[in-house]
Design a protein around this motif. Structure first.
Motif, mmCIF file in Angstrom:
data_model
loop_
_atom_site.group_PDB
_atom_site.id
_atom_site.type_symbol
_atom_site.label_atom_id
_atom_site.label_comp_id
_atom_site.label_asym_id
_atom_site.label_seq_id
_atom_site.Cartn_x
_atom_site.Cartn_y
_atom_site.Cartn_z
ATOM 1 N N ILE A 92 0.867 -1.181 0.000
ATOM 2 C CA ILE A 92 0.000 0.000 0.000
ATOM 3 C C ILE A 92 0.902 1.229 0.000
ATOM 4 O O ILE A 92 1.712 1.412 0.900
ATOM 5 N N TYR A 93 0.762 2.051 -1.042
ATOM 6 C CA TYR A 93 1.621 3.220 -1.208
ATOM 7 C C TYR A 93 0.845 4.499 -0.916
ATOM 8 O O TYR A 93 -0.342 4.593 -1.209
ATOM 9 N N THR A 94 1.520 5.501 -0.404
ATOM 10 C CA THR A 94 0.951 6.850 -0.402
ATOM 11 C C THR A 94 1.006 7.376 -1.839
ATOM 12 O O THR A 94 1.789 6.886 -2.664
ATOM 13 N N PRO A 95 0.196 8.402 -2.166
ATOM 14 C CA PRO A 95 0.317 9.002 -3.505
ATOM 15 C C PRO A 95 1.751 9.440 -3.796
ATOM 16 O O PRO A 95 2.266 9.197 -4.891
ATOM 17 N N LEU A 97 4.674 8.310 -2.719
ATOM 18 C CA LEU A 97 5.580 7.190 -3.008
ATOM 19 C C LEU A 97 5.200 6.506 -4.325
ATOM 20 O O LEU A 97 6.070 6.177 -5.140
ATOM 21 N N ARG A 136 -3.212 4.249 -1.437
ATOM 22 C CA ARG A 136 -4.236 4.753 -0.524
ATOM 23 C C ARG A 136 -3.994 6.224 -0.253
ATOM 24 O O ARG A 136 -2.932 6.602 0.226
ATOM 25 N N ILE A 137 -4.984 7.049 -0.584
ATOM 26 C CA ILE A 137 -4.940 8.454 -0.208
ATOM 27 C C ILE A 137 -5.353 8.514 1.256
ATOM 28 O O ILE A 137 -6.469 8.129 1.591
ATOM 29 N N PHE B 29 -10.191 15.282 5.099
ATOM 30 C CA PHE B 29 -8.824 15.408 5.603
ATOM 31 C C PHE B 29 -8.790 16.073 6.980
ATOM 32 O O PHE B 29 -7.798 16.699 7.365
ATOM 33 N N HIS B 157 -5.301 17.589 1.332
ATOM 34 C CA HIS B 157 -4.571 16.321 1.305
ATOM 35 C C HIS B 157 -3.132 16.511 1.745
ATOM 36 O O HIS B 157 -2.579 15.716 2.514
ATOM 37 N N PHE B 168 -1.416 4.041 7.978
ATOM 38 C CA PHE B 168 -1.684 2.646 7.609
ATOM 39 C C PHE B 168 -0.384 1.880 7.465
ATOM 40 O O PHE B 168 0.684 2.457 7.335
ATOM 41 N N GLU B 169 -0.503 0.561 7.503
ATOM 42 C CA GLU B 169 0.677 -0.267 7.299
ATOM 43 C C GLU B 169 1.028 -0.265 5.811
ATOM 44 O O GLU B 169 0.165 -0.304 4.952
ATOM 45 N N PHE B 170 2.324 -0.205 5.527
ATOM 46 C CA PHE B 170 2.748 -0.131 4.138
ATOM 47 C C PHE B 170 2.519 -1.434 3.393
ATOM 48 O O PHE B 170 2.125 -1.444 2.235
ATOM 49 N N PHE B 171 2.737 -2.539 4.081
ATOM 50 C CA PHE B 171 2.639 -3.822 3.386
ATOM 51 C C PHE B 171 1.680 -4.714 4.156
ATOM 52 O O PHE B 171 1.870 -4.991 5.325
#
Lengths: 250, 250
Positions: A92-95, A97, A136-137, B29, B157, B168-171
């Motif tokens: 799960i990436y931020t926008p 990244l 995920r935003i 946000f 944002h 959130f968790e990245f993976f």
């Protein structure tokens, strides 16, 4: 097709108004490749035009597909936007990244795209499983449902911010330039001479710290050469004025 | 008022629909402080409700002002959004840089806000001159006019992305975990034994580079411990299967 671009894929969007707003958001940030999988109200959709606000060619050139798989067939890297956490092993990436990955890949001449789900429930697990990773935003937990065009505009802005090469000057100086240390030195010397003369700095113990504070005040202002001259003019005017008043009073 | 927040100030907005979309974008946000200077169609405006999509309390609590000066009186740092380049000495920040300033200042308990102009021509020079600096959202030169709510959602944002603590968790690994180097070592050894046995690695000159390439393929996949076991099961199944077919064929 522009080689260095990001393809936006809308999967089963519902409202023409949102599709138009997506087109506007894309063109604001230089994106032109729009693909739509099964738009609910058919295509073309006249309700998309007003909110496109002039980005009509994005809508005219939009390609329509019957399945997500067909819509992404020629792309090399595909990410999926979702605020759900599907029960899958998935990064799960931020926008920020995600777009670092995708802009670099696009710069190498490879085709990149991002899937956006429909208004009601977003992307299905089958669509997500076609993608390399999720974007995920991050949103407030209490109110997490983003408008479709809002999600696209956040991503498109991030794309542009990472690909545009310094699109504007940071500091607007017009016909003047930032002051040099020498310009500031002249200002400080002028001001300090006058403050000594008028007695503002008459307490020897406080003199050094007062001078430092005054210098810091003006340092923070990021003065231009023109402003330094204006400030010296103000000092001169104030001291001459004081002189005159003193003369009158005496 | 929440001490650590960003106040959104709309100056002379026109369409209720856009004000509602701004409210939705803000609440997505975590922003709740909306101020409006001279809304064209008066206030409250029922046309704002549908596009707020549930962010009604932002609209109900919005404060209305007759001038920009009154609307920003209690704020400590104020930035102005504009895509014009006014003829003033003014710093121009990207959203990212501006929000680095404003989030840090808010964290120190000071009140920060951002002005957004109306749909037709944005902020006037008089409004801009009340602010410390400009924020320019970089856009395509050919199509630079952003929808009002789109501008707000990009800023909101950016605020959230810089203030939220790892939301959130990245993976996502579910009930398993990322594979260790030892797990991967067992997978590679198993695979290489079988590839030696079946003759895939029969060219001594190419053996090392082939093994390296195969290892790299699996390294990139960021495997979980569960997936390593699945892959070993697949290898076992394939080699057992081959054995059986050979038996049948002989």
């Amino acid at each position: 097709m522009d080689e260095n671009t990001l393809t936006v894929i809308l999967v089963e969007p519902q409202l023409g108004q949102n599709i138009g707003a997506v087109a506007r958001a894309m063109l604001n940030f230089g994106l032109t490749e729009l693909r739509i999988v099964n738009p609910r109200d058919g295509w073309p959709n006249p309700e998309a035009l007003p909110s496109a606000a002039g980005a009509d060619k994005i809508l005219e050139n939009a390609k329509i597909y019957a399945s997500t798989l067909e819509a992404i067939g020629d792309l090399n890297r595909i990410f999926a936007t979702s605020n759900r956490t599907p029960d899958m092993i998935k990064s799960i990436y931020t926008p920020n990244l995600a777009l670092q990955h995708l802009t670099l890949t696009a710069r190498q001449g490879q085709k990149v795209g991002i899937l956006f789900g429909g208004e009601r429930c977003g992307l299905r697990n089958e669509d997500i499983s076609l993608c390399e990773a999720l974007i995920r935003i991050p949103t407030s937990d209490d109110f997490s449902s983003l408008n479709l065009a809002h999600a696209v505009v956040i991503i498109a802005h991030e794309w542009f911010a990472q690909t545009a090469s310094s699109p504007f000057e940071f500091f607007r100086t017009g016909r003047t330039r930032l002051a040099t240390r020498e310009d500031l030195g002249r200002l400080f010397n002028h001001l300090e001479e006058e403050l000594d003369r008028t007695g503002f700095l008459r307490h020897p113990k406080k003199r050094a710290i007062m001078l430092r504070n005054i210098r810091n005040t003006f340092q923070r202002a990021l003065l231009t050469e023109q402003e330094v001259r204006t400030l010296r003019g103000i000092i001169k005017s104030l001291t001459d004025g004081e002189g005159k008043i003193q003369k009158k009073a005496s």
